[in-house]
Scaffold this motif. Structure first.
Motif, PDB file in Angstrom:
ATOM      1  N   ILE A 287       0.812  -1.219   0.000  1.00  0.00           N
ATOM      2  CA  ILE A 287       0.000   0.000   0.000  1.00  0.00           C
ATOM      3  C   ILE A 287       0.847   1.271   0.000  1.00  0.00           C
ATOM      4  O   ILE A 287       0.369   2.343  -0.371  1.00  0.00           O
ATOM      5  N   ASP A 288       2.126   1.168   0.400  1.00  0.00           N
ATOM      6  CA  ASP A 288       2.962   2.371   0.431  1.00  0.00           C
ATOM      7  C   ASP A 288       4.417   1.945   0.588  1.00  0.00           C
ATOM      8  O   ASP A 288       4.712   0.772   0.860  1.00  0.00           O
ATOM      9  N   ARG A 289       5.315   2.915   0.408  1.00  0.00           N
ATOM     10  CA  ARG A 289       6.742   2.647   0.599  1.00  0.00           C
ATOM     11  C   ARG A 289       7.362   3.812   1.347  1.00  0.00           C
ATOM     12  O   ARG A 289       7.108   4.974   1.043  1.00  0.00           O
ATOM     13  N   GLU A 290       8.211   3.496   2.299  1.00  0.00           N
ATOM     14  CA  GLU A 290       8.972   4.486   3.043  1.00  0.00           C
ATOM     15  C   GLU A 290      10.447   4.096   2.973  1.00  0.00           C
ATOM     16  O   GLU A 290      10.857   3.147   3.647  1.00  0.00           O
ATOM     17  N   GLY A 291      11.212   4.788   2.154  1.00  0.00           N
ATOM     18  CA  GLY A 291      12.609   4.413   1.964  1.00  0.00           C
ATOM     19  C   GLY A 291      12.702   3.048   1.331  1.00  0.00           C
ATOM     20  O   GLY A 291      12.153   2.805   0.257  1.00  0.00           O
ATOM     21  N   LEU A 292      13.382   2.118   2.025  1.00  0.00           N
ATOM     22  CA  LEU A 292      13.527   0.754   1.511  1.00  0.00           C
ATOM     23  C   LEU A 292      12.573  -0.207   2.211  1.00  0.00           C
ATOM     24  O   LEU A 292      12.773  -1.428   2.172  1.00  0.00           O
ATOM     25  N   GLU A 293      11.532   0.316   2.822  1.00  0.00           N
ATOM     26  CA  GLU A 293      10.574  -0.526   3.544  1.00  0.00           C
ATOM     27  C   GLU A 293       9.190  -0.355   2.941  1.00  0.00           C
ATOM     28  O   GLU A 293       8.757   0.766   2.642  1.00  0.00           O
ATOM     29  N   LEU A 294       8.488  -1.474   2.770  1.00  0.00           N
ATOM     30  CA  LEU A 294       7.156  -1.462   2.178  1.00  0.00           C
ATOM     31  C   LEU A 294       6.099  -1.612   3.258  1.00  0.00           C
ATOM     32  O   LEU A 294       6.222  -2.457   4.161  1.00  0.00           O
ATOM     33  N   GLN A 295       5.062  -0.790   3.166  1.00  0.00           N
ATOM     34  CA  GLN A 295       3.896  -0.948   4.028  1.00  0.00           C
ATOM     35  C   GLN A 295       2.910  -1.853   3.300  1.00  0.00           C
ATOM     36  O   GLN A 295       2.534  -1.586   2.153  1.00  0.00           O
ATOM     37  N   VAL A 296       2.509  -2.958   3.975  1.00  0.00           N
ATOM     38  CA  VAL A 296       1.642  -3.943   3.349  1.00  0.00           C
ATOM     39  C   VAL A 296       0.430  -4.215   4.213  1.00  0.00           C
ATOM     40  O   VAL A 296       0.418  -3.900   5.413  1.00  0.00           O
ATOM     41  N   GLU A 297      -0.570  -4.845   3.603  1.00  0.00           N
ATOM     42  CA  GLU A 297      -1.749  -5.283   4.359  1.00  0.00           C
ATOM     43  C   GLU A 297      -2.206  -6.625   3.821  1.00  0.00           C
ATOM     44  O   GLU A 297      -1.998  -6.927   2.651  1.00  0.00           O
ATOM     45  N   PRO A 298      -2.772  -7.432   4.667  1.00  0.00           N
ATOM     46  CA  PRO A 298      -3.242  -8.746   4.200  1.00  0.00           C
ATOM     47  C   PRO A 298      -4.305  -8.570   3.103  1.00  0.00           C
ATOM     48  O   PRO A 298      -5.093  -7.619   3.133  1.00  0.00           O
ATOM     49  N   VAL A 299      -4.329  -9.504   2.158  1.00  0.00           N
ATOM     50  CA  VAL A 299      -5.317  -9.441   1.085  1.00  0.00           C
ATOM     51  C   VAL A 299      -6.714  -9.600   1.667  1.00  0.00           C
ATOM     52  O   VAL A 299      -7.671  -8.980   1.195  1.00  0.00           O
ATOM     53  N   ARG A 300      -6.870 -10.402   2.717  1.00  0.00           N
ATOM     54  CA  ARG A 300      -8.184 -10.589   3.336  1.00  0.00           C
ATOM     55  C   ARG A 300      -8.730  -9.281   3.896  1.00  0.00           C
ATOM     56  O   ARG A 300      -9.919  -8.983   3.842  1.00  0.00           O
ATOM     57  N   ALA A 301      -7.777  -8.456   4.468  1.00  0.00           N
ATOM     58  CA  ALA A 301      -8.219  -7.177   4.995  1.00  0.00           C
ATOM     59  C   ALA A 301      -8.713  -6.267   3.902  1.00  0.00           C
ATOM     60  O   ALA A 301      -9.699  -5.536   4.037  1.00  0.00           O
ATOM     61  N   THR A 302      -8.057  -6.339   2.761  1.00  0.00           N
ATOM     62  CA  THR A 302      -8.480  -5.547   1.608  1.00  0.00           C
ATOM     63  C   THR A 302      -9.856  -5.986   1.155  1.00  0.00           C
ATOM     64  O   THR A 302     -10.709  -5.171   0.807  1.00  0.00           O
ATOM     65  N   ALA A 303     -10.058  -7.312   1.150  1.00  0.00           N
ATOM     66  CA  ALA A 303     -11.350  -7.848   0.718  1.00  0.00           C
ATOM     67  C   ALA A 303     -12.463  -7.406   1.658  1.00  0.00           C
ATOM     68  O   ALA A 303     -13.589  -7.122   1.239  1.00  0.00           O
ATOM     69  N   GLN A 304     -12.163  -7.333   2.971  1.00  0.00           N
ATOM     70  CA  GLN A 304     -13.156  -6.913   3.924  1.00  0.00           C
ATOM     71  C   GLN A 304     -13.559  -5.463   3.720  1.00  0.00           C
ATOM     72  O   GLN A 304     -14.681  -5.068   3.972  1.00  0.00           O
ATOM     73  N   HIS A 305     -12.602  -4.644   3.273  1.00  0.00           N
ATOM     74  CA  HIS A 305     -12.923  -3.240   3.023  1.00  0.00           C
ATOM     75  C   HIS A 305     -13.965  -3.109   1.911  1.00  0.00           C
ATOM     76  O   HIS A 305     -14.699  -2.173   1.868  1.00  0.00           O
TER      77      HIS A 305
END
Length: 470
Positions: A452-470
């Protein structure tokens, strides 16, 4: 004494027999020039004349049909005729042919000038290559300076104006060219005993004559319907060579036609204005393709060879350098359109400059020269199509999804290698690369996640199930 008389008689008979055999074995070389006078035709004529001299030919017959050509090539031919140790007979043939412009000078320079019925000569006004910088170029049909009076020397350049007058622009350069040509053709006419006054009119006024009128006005020596008739008519005629007078013995001569060799043919092809123009375009586009794709090699090699051949041809052709500059500007603008899109302003301006430059490239006032307009139109169409294709590809690339840099990672999916709590850092493979990830919600081992986002060399992620719930 008796033996001496016998030997002398035998020697006399041998000389007579040798002379008879030489007459029976004589030949006339025939060379045909049926196009504009150019460096290629001059090389062809000079080579044929050298071969005829080496072979011991009695004379050379130049079959001429030309609209004119380049002054330098014409003068090369005339110099060889004047210095030739064998007679050169210029014959305007077949019927319907002409010896215009440069052809008239060659006809006047020849030892024998002949024409077939229904042919013509004249229109010998010089045309400055590329036009006069100070005014319109001198050409047949244009307003010419008044002929010199009887007490003036026709070959001397006349002053452009009286001291208290201002000459019109271009008058001085035009009169210089015309007076130089008048002096040249009058000198040829006087050397051959032909009508020098009409020759001057052909230069100053651009007048022409038919074959019968030329014969009546002592411009040519005879009218003949064919080469055999020509040979029969000049048999016994005395002509003046550089080495002295010679009486022509043309009865029983065999004819040998000399065709141009491959070198002359190649030079003739390369110096054709349309071919030179195409070679230049191949050279330019070849080098452009090599610049777009360095290391392709073939476009660069072909383009370099074609451009060098075009430059070689241009140094022998009547090039208008303003037209050449317009073509270069047009190509530069069309290339600039591909790198700095201006909604067609650069491209259309470049295309217009290219077309106008192509039309102006060759000085079409010089007879026999000019680029085929169909070729110009075809190359302009190809250039326009390339410009439209570049614009279409640019527009398509603007609408295409981003496939590189940080923005391309948004929405990419991966699989967690180890269980991770919310906010806990871990490692996983995303888009074929190993990234440090930090989930916003707990992840199980083997569970899919989405970036969902990137900060420097680190990626912000979320479970696919959480996306589906949204």
């Amino acid at each position: 004494m008796r033996w001496i008389a016998i030997l002398l008689c035998g020697w006399s008979l041998a000389l007579t027999a040798t002379s008879t055999r030489a007459q029976g074995a004589g030949q006339a070389v025939v060379v045909a020039l049926d196009d504009a006078i150019s460096p290629a035709t001059a090389a062809y004529f000079e080579g044929a004349l050298d071969d005829a001299i080496d072979a011991g030919a009695r004379l050379l017959i130049l079959e001429l049909d030309t609209p004119g050509g380049l002054d330098s090539a014409m003068r090369d031919i005339i110099k060889r005729i004047l210095a030739s140790p064998i007679p050169v007979v210029t014959y305007v043939s077949p019927s319907g042919s002409r010896a215009a412009s440069a052809g008239t000078y060659i006809l006047y320079a020849s030892h024998v000038a002949a024409m077939a019925p229904a042919t013509n000569l004249g229109a010998a006004t010089p045309i400055p290559v590329g036009g006069s910088p100070g005014g319109a170029p001198t050409q047949p049909g244009a307003e010419q300076p008044e002929p010199a009076s009887d007490d003036e020397s026709a070959g001397d350049a006349q002053p452009a104006s009286q001291p208290d007058e201002v000459a019109p622009a271009g008058t001085a350069s035009r009169r210089k060219a015309v007076n130089d040509a008048v002096a040249y053709i009058r000198g040829l006419a006087e050397r051959r005993g032909r009508n020098a006054d009409w020759a001057e009119r052909a230069v100053r006024e651009g007048v022409s004559l038919s074959a019968d009128a030329a014969l009546a006005d002592n411009v040519i020596d005879l009218v003949a319907a064919s080469i055999p008739e020509l040979l029969a008519a000049i048999d016994g005629r005395t002509v003046e060579l550089a080495t002295g007078s010679v009486t022509l013995a043309t009865e029983g001569l065999t004819l040998q036609r000399v065709e141009p060799d491959w070198r002359v043919e190649l030079l003739s092809i390369i110096t054709n204005p349309t071919v030179a123009y195409i070679l230049m375009m191949i050279g330019i586009y070849g080098l452009l393709l090599e610049g777009y794709s360095p290391g392709a090699i073939v476009p660069g090699v072909v383009g370099s060879i074609a451009l060098l051949l075009a430059l070689f041809a241009f140094q022998a052709l009547p090039i208008n350098y303003a037209g050449l500059a317009l073509m270069a500007l047009g190509l530069a603008l069309m290339v600039a359109e591909a790198f700095a899109p201006s909604f067609g302003a650069l491209g259309l301006g470049g295309l217009a400059a290219f077309v106008f430059g192509s039309i102006m490239l060759m000085d079409t006032d010089v007879p026999g020269y000019g680029v085929n307009l169909g070729v110009i139109g075809g190359i302009a169409t190809v250039g326009c199509a390339g410009m439209v294709l570049s614009a279409w590809m640019f527009a398509r690339s603007r609408r295409a999804p981003i496939s590189t840099a940080s923005e391309a990672l948004a929405g990419e999916c991966g699989v967690a290698d180890t269980p991770l709590a919310a906010g806990e850092a871990g490692w996983s493979i995303v888009a074929g690369e190993t990234w440090k990830i930090r989930p916003t919600a707990p992840l199980e081992a083997g569970e899919r996640f989405r970036v969902i986002d990137r900060e420097g060399l680190e990626l912000q992620v979320e479970p696919v199930r959480a996306t589906a719930q949204h």
